[in-house]
Design an enzyme around this catalytic site. Structure first.
Site, PDB file in Angstrom:
ATOM      1  N   ARG A 271      18.376 -31.941  -4.917  1.00 35.77           N
ATOM      2  CA  ARG A 271      17.890 -31.064  -5.990  1.00 35.77           C
ATOM      3  C   ARG A 271      16.691 -31.696  -6.694  1.00 35.77           C
ATOM      4  O   ARG A 271      15.753 -31.002  -7.074  1.00 35.77           O
ATOM      5  CB  ARG A 271      19.008 -30.712  -6.974  1.00 35.77           C
TER       6      ARG A 271
ATOM      7  N   GLU B  89      21.790 -24.740 -17.265  1.00 36.35           N
ATOM      8  CA  GLU B  89      21.107 -26.021 -17.108  1.00 36.35           C
ATOM      9  C   GLU B  89      19.598 -26.023 -17.403  1.00 36.35           C
ATOM     10  O   GLU B  89      19.089 -26.993 -17.959  1.00 36.35           O
ATOM     11  CB  GLU B  89      21.294 -26.538 -15.672  1.00 36.35           C
TER      12      GLU B  89
HETATM   13  N1  MTE Z   1      27.686 -25.802 -22.205  1.00 41.28           N
HETATM   14  C1  MTE Z   1      28.727 -26.349 -22.877  1.00 41.28           C
HETATM   15  N2  MTE Z   1      28.961 -25.958 -24.134  1.00 41.28           N
HETATM   16  N3  MTE Z   1      29.536 -27.286 -22.298  1.00 41.28           N
HETATM   17  C2  MTE Z   1      29.317 -27.725 -21.019  1.00 41.28           C
HETATM   18  O1  MTE Z   1      30.052 -28.569 -20.514  1.00 41.28           O
HETATM   19  N4  MTE Z   1      27.909 -27.563 -18.996  1.00 41.28           N
HETATM   20  C3  MTE Z   1      26.585 -27.234 -18.466  1.00 41.28           C
HETATM   21  C4  MTE Z   1      26.184 -25.816 -18.865  1.00 41.28           C
HETATM   22  N5  MTE Z   1      26.399 -25.607 -20.272  1.00 41.28           N
HETATM   23  C5  MTE Z   1      28.209 -27.181 -20.283  1.00 41.28           C
HETATM   24  C6  MTE Z   1      27.419 -26.188 -20.935  1.00 41.28           C
HETATM   25  C7  MTE Z   1      26.488 -27.343 -17.017  1.00 41.28           C
HETATM   26  S1  MTE Z   1      26.241 -28.862 -16.338  1.00 41.28           S
HETATM   27  C8  MTE Z   1      26.556 -26.250 -16.200  1.00 41.28           C
HETATM   28  S2  MTE Z   1      26.337 -26.382 -14.528  1.00 41.28           S
HETATM   29  C9  MTE Z   1      26.815 -24.912 -16.726  1.00 41.28           C
HETATM   30  O2  MTE Z   1      26.998 -24.915 -18.136  1.00 41.28           O
HETATM   31  C10 MTE Z   1      28.077 -24.377 -16.041  1.00 41.28           C
HETATM   32  O3  MTE Z   1      28.460 -23.152 -16.530  1.00 41.28           O
HETATM   33  P1  MTE Z   1      27.810 -21.760 -16.067  1.00 41.28           P
HETATM   34  O4  MTE Z   1      27.602 -21.834 -14.591  1.00 41.28           O
HETATM   35  O5  MTE Z   1      28.816 -20.780 -16.473  1.00 41.28           O
HETATM   36  O6  MTE Z   1      26.511 -21.652 -16.807  1.00 41.28           O
HETATM   37 MO1  MOS Z   2      26.473 -28.707 -13.859  1.00 44.25          MO
HETATM   38  S1  MOS Z   2      25.593 -30.533 -13.566  1.00 44.25           S
HETATM   39  O1  MOS Z   2      25.975 -28.175 -12.263  1.00 44.25           O
HETATM   40  O2  MOS Z   2      28.106 -29.105 -13.693  1.00 44.25           O
END
Ligand code: MTE
Ligand code: MOS
Length: 764
Positions: free
Chosen positions: A307, A717
């Site tokens: 990535r 992200e």
């Molecule tokens: N937001 C919160 N509040 N807590 C989290 O742990 N993880 C992040 C992001 N936002 C996270 C977050 C990460 S690493 C990812 S990959 C995505 O949320 C995963 O959730 P989604 O695919 O539903 O966006």
């Molecule tokens: Mo998020 S680093 O893809 O859990």
């Protein structure tokens, strides 16, 4: 769509929201505590547990001999022993786990396990790994064009090297699991995991069972941020081994310092580049070398590196580009997924290069950046990435100009120059940085999801899907998708804890795809149900089946909405007619392919775009900075929930800013983590959040060529990368201390010390 509150908002603020470790556990639940290696690399000569096993409350000390199945938790390669057999590979690694009535008893006994080591040479940095040729796997490469010729022929040629620091996840809830083997011999796991299916599979592997004998549930996490994508697994596995031998429920809950010592982090990177351009700042070519610090085992390092390699272009078109990647094998915790999954490190390098080029040429960085954006025509060469995926629906130029305008960039630039001219000790800086982020798992097979919908005869609904909730609001969005698809109110729907016995073979909730994938699966399940209810409604309404509409908890004929039947009545009628009221839904993202060997393909369904403007003020005597203002414009499509998306953008930005400015991991010469507490590891707090923080959602009017759930775009992200605007604004302020425009080398994280040193270098 109606803005809904986060489904657990009230429970979060009142403290009623329960996490893995707070659910009522059976009486007699036992606790585990690790015996940790004091060495980063050593041979285990002997281990004596007899004193520890005689301590009060202690059941036994678990070691490699106690593993009934395979002693390995590696998610891709099987290179990660759960209990080390002959050697330890990082300082703090658990060599054994003490099982006792209480955690305090287990901790006391852990100190009494006597282990004899023969200390071996440890490799503790990327540089050392390079010198000693210590790597995981073979190098990988992505190439487009004749890079060498382009580099040789270009009028402007630059070289650079930059180190990118790691980052601890610092989720509020540390790693936690509990395991109980039920009366039928089924292994029941409750874990704070982003990937219940993988936790299930790894526990089955370690116990030597088939998957159907193991169930993993995840109610909600107090944050995961990628740190619970794979690294929840070993803790569930060790609890499972303990439950297997004791017949009791067993819990593991890591205290903060243990969590920081035992778990992997965002990968630090070493990047080197050769860059070629013309005098106007137009890019010609680049050759980039990325070396990620993988730590002691592979974990997710190969896809993280991939990535990074497909994000070194960020939003820019490089006519010729070569990216070489390697994973350093060091004697440190195994680095893992962290919000952005290598993407931020790749984008970091792109921004470093563009900044270097602009300052070298004495041109405004924002001009050089905009000059090199991918073209709007995806069919043209300048719309094609180095991995052969066209950049379709490129919103960025429009978004960029809108943000420049909305943030008054030009007039603020002037005001800053005026301020700096009369302020010798304090300088201000401003920068705008774009982000283009690929959405989908690079690994094509992960891009699938399932859902399970139960409608009860009273008209109430249970919703199951394969995604996990970690605070990002996925469950809230999924409730909204189900409600909208069925034409019912969300209050009718109960979202159920994620569980592998409801929806099997799920992917990690990761790569920001949670809503895209699970949303489509839920929509499919709802549509199946609606089609079953349609003929029954038609009969009750005395209209044609294709004329039935489902709205406001009713079914109604399209042209006579007044003549309607309630959802409750409809469901009761369906039940009476013996119609199944339970459906599944399934989705796979179309059109994806990726060849990891050639580094070519179409790995992403679409790209997410955003940009941020940061303005900072730096104190030249201390290197301390303040954030004066942040403007963000981010494309979330037709948001499923604008408040949640705004929260993701703000939170992601602040987390990215923390990575780049204050979160510094330090190890001592023996490889022991020194920064294993909030007192020594500085995450951004409210004081660092800009008081003038303007976040806007970008509204695009282009027709959509990709089918995403109700037109929304992933947001988890990408905004983290917008933190780079702060780094570039800091660089701008630092450069104002110097006499002429030149490249400003700035360490990352750009702590006050680093900023101070950068100013010193510049002013000599
Ligand atoms: N937001 C919160 N509040 N807590 C989290 O742990 N993880 C992040 C992001 N936002 C996270 C977050 C990460 S690493 C990812 S990959 C995505 O949320 C995963 O959730 P989604 O695919 O539903 O966006
Ligand atoms: Mo998020 S680093 O893809 O859990």
């Amino acid at each position: 769509m109606n803005p809904m509150k986060h489904e657990s908002a009230r429970a979060h603020v009142t403290g009623r929201a329960a996490y893995a470790d707070e659910l009522a556990m059976p009486q007699g639940t036992l606790s585990l505590y690790p015996v940790q290696s004091p060495h980063a690399h050593a041979r285990i000569l002997s281990m004596d547990c007899s004193d520890a096993e005689r301590m009060p409350g202690v059941w036994r000390v678990l070691t490699a001999r106690d593993v009934p199945g395979e002693n390995d938790t590696g998610p891709i390669l099987h290179d990660e022993p759960l209990f080390p057999v002959d050697a330890v590979h990082y300082c703090g690694q658990a060599v054994a786990w003490v099982l006792a009535d209480s955690e305090a008893q287990a901790q006391r006994a852990a100190q009494c396990v006597r282990v004899e080591y023969q200390v071996l040479h440890a490799c503790l940095s990327i540089q050392q790994a390079v010198e000693q040729e210590s790597f995981h796997l073979a190098p990988s490469r992505i190439v487009r064009g004749d890079v060498q010729t382009a580099l040789d022929d270009a009028p402007v040629q630059l070289r650079g090297e930059v180190q990118i620091g790691g980052q601890d996840h610092f989720y509020l809830e540390t790693q936690a699991s509990w395991v109980q083997i039920d009366s039928e011999g089924i292994v029941q796991i409750v874990a704070s995991t982003q990937h219940p299916t993988e936790t299930q599979i790894i526990v089955a592997r370690v116990l030597g069972l088939a998957a159907h004998r193991v169930v993993c549930r995840s109610l909600r996490m107090g944050g995961g941020f990628g740190g619970k994508e794979t690294q929840a697994n070993p803790f569930a596995a060790v609890a499972a081994v303990a439950a297997w031998h004791s017949g009791r429920a067993v819990r593991v809950k890591l205290p903060r310092s243990l969590d920081m010592q035992l778990t992997g982090k965002r990968h630090p990177f070493l990047a080197r580049y050769e860059l070629a351009a013309d005098h106007s700042g137009q890019l010609r070519a680049a050759r980039i070398e990325l070396i990620a610090d993988g730590g002691w085992s592979c974990d997710l390092s190969p896809p993280v590196l991939s990535r990074a390699m497909v994000h070194v272009d960020n939003a820019y078109y490089f006519p010729a580009l070569e990216v070489n990647g390697r994973i350093a094998r060091t004697h440190l915790p195994s680095n893992t997924a962290f919000r952005g999954f290598g993407g931020p490190q790749g984008i970091f390098v792109a921004e470093e290069m563009l900044s270097h080029l602009a300052r070298h040429l004495g041109l405004p960085p924002e001009q050089v950046r905009a000059r090199n954006f991918y073209g709007l025509d995806a069919a043209h060469a300048s719309g094609m990435t180095h991995y052969d995926q066209p950049v379709r629906d490129n919103d960025l130029p429009e978004l960029w100009w809108q943000l420049l305008r909305d943030s008054d960039f030009a007039s603020r630039r002037e005001a800053i120059d005026t301020f700096n001219a009369t302020s010798p000790k304090r300088k201000r800086g401003i920068a705008i940085v774009p982000v283009k982020f690929g959405i989908s798992f690079n690994k094509t097979e992960y891009n699938q999801a399932g859902a399970l919908l139960h409608v009860y005869a009273d008209g109430s609904i249970q919703l199951n899907h394969g995604g996990t909730e970690m605070g990002q609001g996925l469950h809230t969005k999924m409730l909204a998708v189900a409600a909208r698809s069925l034409g019912v109110s969300p209050s009718r729907i109960q979202i159920m804890p994620t569980s592998t016995d409801k929806v099997p073979n799920t992917s990690a909730t990761a790569a920001s795809t949670g809503a895209d994938l699970n949303g489509q699966a839920i929509k499919a399940a709802c549509e199946t149900l609606r089609e079953r209810l349609r003929p029954i409604a038609a009969e009750l309404l005395d209209c044609a089946a294709q004329d039935v509409e489902f709205v406001d908890d009713h079914a109604q004929p399209r042209d006579v909405p007044a003549k309607r039947v309630s959802f409750d009545k409809l469901v009761a009628a369906a039940y009476a007619q013996r119609i199944s009221l339970s459906t599944t839904g399934y989705y796979r993202t179309p059109g994806l392919h990726w060849d990891p060997t050639s580094g070519k393909g179409h790995p992403f369904y679409y790209f997410a775009f955003g940009a941020a403007v940061a303005e900072v003020e730096v104190d030249g005597l201390t290197g301390v900075h303040t954030l004066r203002r942040i403007d963000i414009l981010h494309d979330v499509g037709d948001s499923l929930n604008a408040d949640i998306d705004r929260g993701q953008i703000e939170g992601g930005f602040v987390q990215g800013m923390g990575w780049l400015t204050c979160e510094e991991l330090r190890w001592n010469a023996q490889g022991r983590l020194l920064t294993d507490a909030p007192s020594t590891y500085k995450i951004p707090s409210l004081g660092e959040v800009p008081t003038d923080f303007r976040v806007r959602l970008f509204h695009r009017e282009l027709p959509r060529s990709t089918e995403v759930i109700f037109g929304s775009k992933a947001v988890g992200e990408p905004p983290l990368c917008l933190g780079l605007s702060v780094r570039e604004a800091l660089r701008d302020a630092v450069s104002a201390f110097g006499a002429e425009s030149r490249h400003v080398a700035l360490a990352s994280p750009a702590t006050p010390e680093a900023i101070f040193m950068a100013i010193r270098t510049l002013t000599g």
